[in-house]
Design a protein around this motif. Structure first.
Motif, PDB file in Angstrom:
ATOM      1  N   GLY A 138       0.788  -1.221   0.000  1.00 30.26           N
ATOM      2  CA  GLY A 138       0.000   0.000   0.000  1.00 30.26           C
ATOM      3  C   GLY A 138       0.821   1.272   0.000  1.00 30.26           C
ATOM      4  O   GLY A 138       0.338   2.332  -0.365  1.00 30.26           O
ATOM      5  N   ASP A 139       2.071   1.185   0.420  1.00 32.98           N
ATOM      6  CA  ASP A 139       2.920   2.373   0.348  1.00 32.98           C
ATOM      7  C   ASP A 139       3.949   2.169  -0.766  1.00 32.98           C
ATOM      8  O   ASP A 139       3.866   1.206  -1.522  1.00 32.98           O
ATOM      9  N   GLY A 178       4.813  -6.732  -0.551  1.00 31.54           N
ATOM     10  CA  GLY A 178       4.866  -5.782  -1.657  1.00 31.54           C
ATOM     11  C   GLY A 178       5.062  -6.482  -2.969  1.00 31.54           C
ATOM     12  O   GLY A 178       5.130  -7.711  -3.018  1.00 31.54           O
ATOM     13  N   GLY A 179       5.112  -5.699  -4.035  1.00 30.45           N
ATOM     14  CA  GLY A 179       5.314  -6.300  -5.335  1.00 30.45           C
ATOM     15  C   GLY A 179       5.089  -5.327  -6.466  1.00 30.45           C
ATOM     16  O   GLY A 179       5.122  -4.114  -6.274  1.00 30.45           O
ATOM     17  N   ASP A 180       4.857  -5.887  -7.635  1.00 31.74           N
ATOM     18  CA  ASP A 180       4.625  -5.072  -8.820  1.00 31.74           C
ATOM     19  C   ASP A 180       3.748  -5.895  -9.750  1.00 31.74           C
ATOM     20  O   ASP A 180       3.864  -7.122  -9.797  1.00 31.74           O
ATOM     21  N   THR A 181       2.849  -5.237 -10.464  1.00 28.38           N
ATOM     22  CA  THR A 181       1.923  -5.940 -11.338  1.00 28.38           C
ATOM     23  C   THR A 181       1.967  -5.301 -12.721  1.00 28.38           C
ATOM     24  O   THR A 181       1.779  -4.092 -12.840  1.00 28.38           O
TER      25      THR A 181
HETATM   26  P1  ADP Z   1       4.429   2.171  -7.317  1.00 24.86           P
HETATM   27  O1  ADP Z   1       3.804   2.755  -8.533  1.00 24.86           O
HETATM   28  O2  ADP Z   1       4.753   3.169  -6.237  1.00 24.86           O
HETATM   29  O3  ADP Z   1       5.563   1.229  -7.617  1.00 24.86           O
HETATM   30  P2  ADP Z   1       2.397   0.177  -7.363  1.00 24.86           P
HETATM   31  O4  ADP Z   1       1.191   0.853  -7.874  1.00 24.86           O
HETATM   32  O5  ADP Z   1       3.209  -0.647  -8.279  1.00 24.86           O
HETATM   33  O6  ADP Z   1       3.301   1.266  -6.617  1.00 24.86           O
HETATM   34  O7  ADP Z   1       1.988  -0.740  -6.126  1.00 24.86           O
HETATM   35  C1  ADP Z   1       1.156  -0.251  -5.082  1.00 24.86           C
HETATM   36  C2  ADP Z   1       1.366  -1.109  -3.853  1.00 24.86           C
HETATM   37  O8  ADP Z   1       0.950  -2.442  -4.132  1.00 24.86           O
HETATM   38  C3  ADP Z   1       2.821  -1.197  -3.418  1.00 24.86           C
HETATM   39  O9  ADP Z   1       2.831  -1.268  -2.000  1.00 24.86           O
HETATM   40  C4  ADP Z   1       3.287  -2.489  -4.007  1.00 24.86           C
HETATM   41  O10 ADP Z   1       4.323  -3.070  -3.237  1.00 24.86           O
HETATM   42  C5  ADP Z   1       2.024  -3.336  -3.972  1.00 24.86           C
HETATM   43  N1  ADP Z   1       1.948  -4.344  -5.047  1.00 24.86           N
HETATM   44  C6  ADP Z   1       1.890  -4.148  -6.383  1.00 24.86           C
HETATM   45  N2  ADP Z   1       1.779  -5.309  -7.052  1.00 24.86           N
HETATM   46  C7  ADP Z   1       1.758  -6.285  -6.116  1.00 24.86           C
HETATM   47  C8  ADP Z   1       1.668  -7.696  -6.154  1.00 24.86           C
HETATM   48  N3  ADP Z   1       1.572  -8.389  -7.305  1.00 24.86           N
HETATM   49  N4  ADP Z   1       1.702  -8.364  -4.979  1.00 24.86           N
HETATM   50  C9  ADP Z   1       1.808  -7.699  -3.819  1.00 24.86           C
HETATM   51  N5  ADP Z   1       1.899  -6.377  -3.707  1.00 24.86           N
HETATM   52  C10 ADP Z   1       1.873  -5.668  -4.829  1.00 24.86           C
END
Ligand code: ADP
Ligand code: MG
Length: 307
Positions: free
Chosen positions: A23-24, A115-118
């Motif tokens: 979320g952060d 955390g992560g990235d999608t």
């Molecule tokens: P940013 O643009 O700042 O990189 P994101 O929009 O990618 O942030 O992600 C928002 C939040 O969701 C972050 O806390 C990120 O770690 C989390 N997140 C994104 N994708 C995933 C995932 N596949 N699994 C777990 N957490 C995720």
């Protein structure tokens, strides 16, 4: 669904003890006092690291299992993970299955997703696991010494046979297939070995390839007594002894641990089998019927042989 709904729906779960989770912009965690952070990461690409036809649940399980295996080989306790997910589309059924496989295993080992990235693209799953161990107990590849005794956990060759041999009609073949799809990371064994074993590695590319890494890192060689290799009844039943031996030596994906103990180590551990000895002379030799054969360390290489 957009990226935020998808994260919210499938991946945001309670993360006990985590200071800042999903979320952060980043996650924040605290290490237990006197401990060091251990970080491992592995990427699975569809069609390269797993067949296209395995279930989403198997993909989720496997993406975490291969990382927990690295954590085990370091002697560390897993605690947190991050997930970088590249998906061709947001398929609800696929995501449900994936999350069930991932969190089913994560919950068994007390691992929180922080955390992560999608992103959109060809199916690719990257999981990073963070763990910790008491400073001084790290388990590395480079500590094997001549005279140490060589062990492996579990049985070898099952996963490689399970990948190749897919005649699901036979119970033994199904067992082998299960070993490929659902490798059990040796986390508990790794924790037992920390501070006791001189070296360890997890077997992802095959015993000879991975033992080769230990030997090079440690500046030693090894003798493997082939008749001591632990072969499962299912493997012997499906492929016979000669082929079982080949899978055990060269086949990957078992995610067992290969480790070395000092000759005087007193470790009563039923999960491990003694398979040989560490030698001062470099290289790996096989010992069978009183005769030695030199072997080339080989395993799966993504970019072929280096020039
Ligand atoms: P940013 O643009 O700042 O990189 P994101 O929009 O990618 O942030 O992600 C928002 C939040 O969701 C972050 O806390 C990120 O770690 C989390 N997140 C994104 N994708 C995933 C995932 N596949 N699994 C777990 N957490 C995720
Ligand atoms: Mg991002």
């Amino acid at each position: 669904v957009d990226e935020f709904d998808l994260i919210q729906r499938y991946f945001r779960r309670p993360a006990p003890g985590v200071a800042v989770g999903i979320g952060d912009d980043g996650a924040i965690v605290g290490l237990p006092p006197g401990h060091e952070l251990v970080v491992v990461v592995d990427t699975l690409v569809a069609g390269v690291h797993f067949p296209d036809d395995i279930t989403a649940e198997d993909v989720g399980y496997r993406a975490l299992a291969v990382n927990l295996s690295d954590i085990a080989a370091m002697g560390a306790e897993p605690a947190w993970m991050t997930l970088a997910l590249t998906l061709p589309e947001a398929d609800a059924a696929w995501l449900d299955g994936f999350a069930a496989g991932l969190f089913g295993l994560a919950d068994r080992y007390g691992v929180s997703l922080i955390g992560g990235d999608t992103t959109r693209g060809p199916l690719t799953v990257t999981v990073e696991v963070l763990g910790h161990l008491p400073a001084g107990l790290r388990l590395l590849r480079g500590g094997a010494r001549a005279g140490d005794v060589l062990f492996v956990s579990g049985t070898l060759g099952d996963a490689a046979a399970g990948l190749a041999d897919v005649d699901a009609k036979h119970a033994a073949a199904r067992q082998l297939r299960h070993r490929f799809l659902r490798p059990e990371p040796r986390v508990g064994l790794g924790l037992t070995l920390a501070g006791r074993a001189t070296a360890a590695i997890d077997i992802s590319d095959g015993l000879l390839a991975d033992l080769g890494h230990v030997c090079r890192a440690s500046g030693v060689g090894a003798v493997v007594e082939t008749e001591r290799l632990p072969l499962s009844a299912a493997l012997l039943e499906c492929v016979g002894f000669e082929q079982a031996l080949r899978y055990a030596l060269h086949g990957g994906d078992d995610y067992e641990l290969c480790l070395t103990l000092p000759p005087d180590a007193d470790l009563d551990e039923p999960e491990i089998t003694r398979i040989g000895t560490i030698t001062a002379e470099p290289g790996i030799r096989l010992l069978a019927d009183g005769r030695f054969t030199e072997v080339a360390a080989d395993g799966y290489r993504h970019f072929g042989d280096a020039p």
